[in-house]
Design an enzyme around this catalytic site. Structure first.
Site, PDB file in Angstrom:
ATOM      1  N   MET A  61       0.844  -1.194   0.000  1.00  0.00           N
ATOM      2  CA  MET A  61       0.000   0.000   0.000  1.00  0.00           C
ATOM      3  C   MET A  61       0.879   1.244   0.000  1.00  0.00           C
ATOM      4  SD  MET A  61      -2.820  -1.502   0.193  1.00  0.00           S
ATOM      5  CE  MET A  61      -3.757  -0.008   0.272  1.00  0.00           C
ATOM      6  N   TYR A  97      -1.018   4.676   6.223  1.00  0.00           N
ATOM      7  CA  TYR A  97      -1.805   5.345   7.270  1.00  0.00           C
ATOM      8  C   TYR A  97      -2.399   6.654   6.728  1.00  0.00           C
ATOM      9  CZ  TYR A  97       0.081   2.282  10.987  1.00  0.00           C
ATOM     10  OH  TYR A  97       0.408   1.216  11.788  1.00  0.00           O
ATOM     11  N   ASP A 104       0.445  -3.702   5.784  1.00  0.00           N
ATOM     12  CA  ASP A 104       0.029  -3.132   4.496  1.00  0.00           C
ATOM     13  C   ASP A 104       0.715  -3.774   3.291  1.00  0.00           C
ATOM     14  OD1 ASP A 104       2.596  -2.101   4.733  1.00  0.00           O
ATOM     15  OD2 ASP A 104       2.049  -0.212   3.782  1.00  0.00           O
ATOM     16  N   GLU A 105       1.202  -4.972   3.434  1.00  0.00           N
ATOM     17  CA  GLU A 105       1.841  -5.600   2.265  1.00  0.00           C
ATOM     18  C   GLU A 105       1.558  -7.093   2.201  1.00  0.00           C
ATOM     19  OE1 GLU A 105       6.186  -5.684   2.424  1.00  0.00           O
ATOM     20  OE2 GLU A 105       6.049  -5.466   4.588  1.00  0.00           O
TER      21      GLU A 105
HETATM   22  N1  DCP Z   1       4.637   2.706  10.163  1.00  0.00           N
HETATM   23  C1  DCP Z   1       4.837   3.063  11.478  1.00  0.00           C
HETATM   24  N2  DCP Z   1       6.101   3.233  11.939  1.00  0.00           N
HETATM   25  C2  DCP Z   1       7.159   3.052  11.134  1.00  0.00           C
HETATM   26  C3  DCP Z   1       6.967   2.664   9.805  1.00  0.00           C
HETATM   27  C4  DCP Z   1       5.686   2.515   9.342  1.00  0.00           C
HETATM   28  O1  DCP Z   1       3.878   3.212  12.218  1.00  0.00           O
HETATM   29  N3  DCP Z   1       8.369   3.237  11.605  1.00  0.00           N
HETATM   30  C5  DCP Z   1       3.246   2.548   9.666  1.00  0.00           C
HETATM   31  C6  DCP Z   1       2.788   3.770   8.934  1.00  0.00           C
HETATM   32  C7  DCP Z   1       2.839   3.405   7.498  1.00  0.00           C
HETATM   33  C8  DCP Z   1       2.607   1.927   7.502  1.00  0.00           C
HETATM   34  O2  DCP Z   1       3.169   1.477   8.726  1.00  0.00           O
HETATM   35  O3  DCP Z   1       1.856   4.066   6.724  1.00  0.00           O
HETATM   36  C9  DCP Z   1       3.258   1.227   6.335  1.00  0.00           C
HETATM   37  O4  DCP Z   1       4.638   1.510   6.327  1.00  0.00           O
HETATM   38  P1  DCP Z   1       5.505   1.521   5.019  1.00  0.00           P
HETATM   39  O5  DCP Z   1       6.919   1.370   5.411  1.00  0.00           O
HETATM   40  O6  DCP Z   1       4.948   0.555   4.023  1.00  0.00           O
HETATM   41  O7  DCP Z   1       5.359   2.981   4.478  1.00  0.00           O
HETATM   42  P2  DCP Z   1       4.114   3.737   3.852  1.00  0.00           P
HETATM   43  O8  DCP Z   1       3.038   2.792   3.452  1.00  0.00           O
HETATM   44  O9  DCP Z   1       3.707   4.827   4.780  1.00  0.00           O
HETATM   45  O10 DCP Z   1       4.747   4.425   2.598  1.00  0.00           O
HETATM   46  P3  DCP Z   1       5.246   3.759   1.237  1.00  0.00           P
HETATM   47  O11 DCP Z   1       4.318   4.251   0.191  1.00  0.00           O
HETATM   48  O12 DCP Z   1       6.617   4.290   1.069  1.00  0.00           O
HETATM   49  O13 DCP Z   1       5.221   2.273   1.408  1.00  0.00           O
END
Ligand code: DCP
Length: 657
Positions: A19, A23, A120-121
C-alpha cells in the site's frame, strides 16, 4: 543442514503488493477533505509536534520525511496537515489501520495464494492463475490490455525510440517471448486488475512488483511508487543486482550488511558474485553463506505462505525520556492496559477467525540508572497463554518480574533501592503460536467472552507460579517468530528490540508447565466431535452413549448445566458403556476417536496430560476433575482413577479397553 538450492528455472509468478503511504490513505479516506493536500500521520506524542510515522506523497515533494517531527515538517511544508494516530488506553490504537489492511488483503487474495507480510503488504503466488491465463487467454489474444498493465515498468526493456507505452505493449504481445516472460506478462495483467479492484472497492492505491520469486518481487514493488507496478524479467536480474546497494536488500540492512561492507568490501549485491559459496559459508555459516550466494544470483526459494491472518498479536508502548517507568506499580498499570487490548484482540480473533494463541511473550526495553555503559538488554520472557484479561495481566506481570530479576540481578531487585536502579523505556505484550480451533467447538466462544469479563486467578495456577519461580535462565526467551504484521512490525520505533530466542513451547514442555486452560476446554468438545463421527458410523450403538456423555462434559461450558438427576443417569450410562465396549467393526475409523492413555491426541490438537492447566479443573464437573487430576499426578492415579469409570479409559483406544 545446508539450504536446499532453489532452482533458477522454477518459473513461478510472484507478486509483492504494498500500500502507498498507508496510514495517510486511511486517514484521507476518513476525512476526504485531506485528499490532494500534503498530509502526514503523527504519533500521539506531542513533543515537538509528534513523530511522523507516515508521510503522504504530496508532502514528500516538499522534503517531508518520516524521521521528522511535526514541527520540523511544518517548517519545510507549512501547508502540511498533521493527523494524529487514534489513541485508546493512552496509546496508539492501530485497529483502524489493521482493519483497512484486511479489506485490501481480502481483495488481493482472490487470484492466488496470499501471504499477508505486514499491516500493508502481501505476497501473492500467481503462478497457477498466470499459467491458466497463458493457456486460455494469452495476452496476444486479449482484445485489449488494460491501461494499468500498460503503465507497468518492465525492467531491462529497450525503448528503441518508441514511446514507453508502445514498448510495454509490444513486450506483452511478443509471441516469441520466453515462456517465463509470458508468464510474467500474465502475472502483470492480473496484478494490474487486482490493484484496480482495490482502488475501486477501498479507494486505496497500492504498488506492486512482479517477478519469479519473493525477493525480486519485493525489491521491485518499491521501485516505482505510488500506484505503479514493476516487472522483473529474468534477463534483467543480473543488471538489477549489479548496482543494488547491499543495504537495500531485505535482511542486509543490519549487522550482516555492515559486515559484508566492512569485512569483505561488498557494496552492491552484485559484488557478492566474486565470492565462492564455500568462502561465504566459511565466514557466515552454512545457511547464511548459501543464502548470500543465492541472492547474488537473484535466487530465492522461499514459498509464499497461504496466510492472510496475522501470526501473532502485539500491543506495545514506548516511554521515552522523562516518561520512562521507574516503579513496578507504573509498569503494572501499563501492562494492564496493554494486556486489556491484547485480550480484546484475542477474543476478536477467536470470534472472527476461530483461532487461539498459545504463547504470551513480554518484551521490554530498559536502561540501568547509574550505569550508562551497560548494553545489557532486558530479556524477553514467554509463558503459556491463558485466556481472560485478569490472567493475561497477572502472567504478564510475572514475566516482567522474571525479566527484571535477570536484567538487574535478584539481589538488586529485592533491595530497597531497586526502584532507583532501572527505567523501562518500552513495554509490549504479544500473543503467538496461533492455531485454528477445530470446527464444532465454536459454541464455547460465548464461554470465553464471559471468562474474559469475569476471570479471576486461582491458587492452582501452576502456569504463572512456575513462570515466576523459575530461575532467570529458566524462563525461555522471546519468540523468534514475532514477525507479526501488527504493532511490532510497524512500530519498530515503539519496540525496536526483538530478541532471537529458543522455542518456548519446548521449554514449557520440558518443565511441565501448563498449556492454557483453553486447551483442555477445547479438547473436550473436540473429543466430542471425534466421537460423534464414530456415532455416525455406528449409529445407536455404545458409541452413541459415549457421545452423549461427552456432551455432558461440554455442558459445563454453557449455562445449560444438566440437572443432578440427568448427570447421574449419564454416569450410569457411562458405566454401562464401558461394560459394553467392544472392538470396532471392520471398516470403522475408531482410531480417529481413540485417545491413548498418556496423551490426548487428535489431528488438530496435541495434548499431554502434564500440559493441562489445573485452573480449568475447578470449572469441570467434580467426577471429571478427579480423573483429570489423576492424569496430572500420574503417581497418585491409582488412588484417584477408578477402574472402569475413568474418562481416561473412556477415551482410550479399544486396544486399551
Ligand atoms: N509505520 C509506522 N512506523 C514506522 C513505519 C511505518 O507506524 N516506523 C506505519 C505507517 C505506514 C505503515 O506502517 O503508513 C506502512 O509503512 P511503510 O513502510 O509501508 O510505508 P508507507 O506505506 O507509509 O509508505 P510507502 O508508500 O513508502 O510504502
Amino acid at each position: 543442514m545446508p539450504l536446499a538450492r532453489p532452482q533458477p528455472s522454477d518459473a513461478r509468478v510472484i507478486a509483492h503488493v504494498d500500500m502507498d503511504c498507508f496510514y495517510v490513505q486511511v486517514e484521507q479516506r476518513k476525512q476526504p477533505t485531506l485528499r490532494g493536500h500534503p498530509t502526514a500521520v503523527v504519533q500521539y506524542n506531542s513533543w515537538k509536534g509528534g513523530g511522523l510515522i507516515a508521510v503522504g506523497y504530496e508532502a514528500r515533494k516538499y522534503g517531508v520525511k518520516r524521521s521528522m517531527r511535526g514541527d520540523e515538517a511544518k517548517k519545510v511544508c507549512p501547508d502540511i496537515q498533521l493527523v494524529q494516530v487514534p489513541v485508546a488506553r493512552g496509546k496508539a490504537d492501530l485497529a483502524v489501520y489493521r482493519n483497512a489492511g484486511s479489506e485490501v488483503v481480502s481483495i488481493l487474495s482472490r487470484k492466488g495464494r496470499c501471504e499477508r507480510a505486514s499491516i500493508d503488504e502481501v505476497y501473492l503466488d500467481l503462478t497457477e492463475a498466470a499459467e491458466a491465463m497463458l493457456a486460455e487467454n494469452p495476452p496476444d489474444r486479449l482484445e485489449a490490455i488494460s491501461e494499468e498493465a500498460l503503465k507497468s515498468h518492465v525492467l531491462g526493456l529497450h525503448l528503441d525510440g518508441a514511446s514507453t507505452r508502445d514498448c510495454v505493449r509490444a513486450w506483452f504481445l511478443r509471441s516469441d517471448a520466453d515462456h517465463r516472460d509470458k508468464l510474467l506478462a500474465c502475472g502483470a495483467i492480473i496484478v494490474a486488475e487486482l490493484r484496480h479492484e482495490v482502488l475501486k472497492e477501498t479507494e486505496f492505491t497500492c504498488s506492486a512488483g512482479v517477478a519469479h520469486n519473493k525477493m525480486l518481487a519485493k525489491l521491485a514493488s518499491g521501485m516505482n511508487k505510488p500506484a505503479q507496478q514493476t516487472v522483473v524479467p529474468l534477463s534483467s536480474v543480473e543488471k538489477l543486482l549489479e548496482s543494488l546497494p547491499i543495504n537495500k536488500m531485505k535482511q542486509l540492512g543490519g549487522k550482516l550488511g555492515t559486515s559484508l561492507q566492512v569485512d569483505l568490501g561488498v557494496n552492491t549485491v552484485g559484488d557478492l558474485l566474486q565470492f565462492s559459496e564455500e568462502k561465504l559459508q566459511e565466514r557466515y555459516g552454512i545457511n547464511t553463506g548459501t543464502w548470500l550466494w543465492n541472492i547474488a544470483r537473484g535466487i530465492c526459494g522461499e514459498e509464499v505462505e497461504g496466510r492472510i491472518l496475522p501470526k501473532s498479536h502485539g500491543s506495545g508502548k514506548t516511554f521515552p525520556g522523562p516518561q520512562a517507568l521507574k516503579t513496578v506499580s507504573s509498569v503494572q498499570k501499563w501492562l494492564n492496559e496493554l494486556c486489556e487490548e491484547l485480550s480484546e484482540r484475542l477474543l476478536c480473533d477467536l470470534e472472527q477467525n476461530k483461532r487461539i494463541a498459545r504463547t504470551l511473550t513480554l518484551h521490554a526495553s530498559a536502561y540501568k540508572l547509574n550505569d550508562s555503559e551497560s548494553l545489557k538488554k532486558f530479556p524477553s520472557k514467554s509463558c503459556p497463554l491463558r485466556y481472560g484479561i485478569a490472567k493475561i495481566q497477572e502472567d504478564a506481570l510475572k514475566l516482567f518480574h522474571a525479566g527484571l530479576r535477570e536484567y538487574i540481578g535478584i539481589y538488586h531487585v529485592r533491595s530497597k533501592e531497586s526502584k532507583h536502579e532501572w527505567a523501562i523505556t518500552g513495554l509490549s505484550v504479544s500473543a503467538s503460536k496461533i492455531v485454528g480451533i477445530p470446527s464444532g467447538t465454536h459454541s464455547i466462544m460465548k464461554y470465553f467472552h464471559n471468562l474474559n469479563q469475569t476471570s479471576t486467578t486461582t491458587s492452582n495456577d501452576i502456569c504463572t507460579q512456575d513462570a515466576a519461580s523459575l530461575s532467570p535462565s529458566g524462563l525461555h526467551l522471546a519468540d523468534p517468530q514475532i514477525d507479526t504484521y501488527e504493532d511490532e512490525a510497524r512500530t519498530g520505533h515503539e519496540m525496536p528490540t526483538l530478541y532471537p530466542v529458543a522455542d518456548e513451547t519446548e521449554v514449557c514442555k520440558a518443565r511441565g508447565l501448563a498449556i492454557p486452560s483453553l486447551d483442555l476446554v477445547l479438547a473436550i468438545p473436540n473429543m466430542h466431535m471425534k466421537i460423534m463421527k464414530q456415532k455416525d458410523l455406528k449409529s445407536g450403538s455404545e458409541n452413541g452413549l459415549v457421545s452423549e456423555l461427552t456432551q455432558s462434559k461440554m455442558d459445563f461450558l454453557g449455562p445449560g448445566l444438566k440437572s443432578e438427576k440427568q448427570k447421574k443417569k449419564i454416569e450410569k450410562e457411562k458405566v454401562t458403556c464401558f461394560k459394553k465396549n467392544k472392538q470396532p467393526k471392520a471398516g470403522t475409523t475408531l482410531s480417529n476417536c481413540s485417545l491413548g492413555r498418556n496423551d490426548i491426541r487428535n489431528d488438530a490438537w496435541s495434548y499431554k496430560r502434564d500440559e493441562i492447566d489445573p485452573t480449568v479443573l475447578n470449572e469441570l464437573p467434580p467426577e471429571i476433575q478427579a480423573e483429570v487430576r489423576g492424569w496430572l499426578h500420574p503417581r497418585k492415579r491409582a488412588k484417584t482413577v477408578k477402574k472402569g469409570c475413568s474418562i481416561v479409559q473412556y477415551f482410550s483406544s479399544t486396544a486399551d479397553l
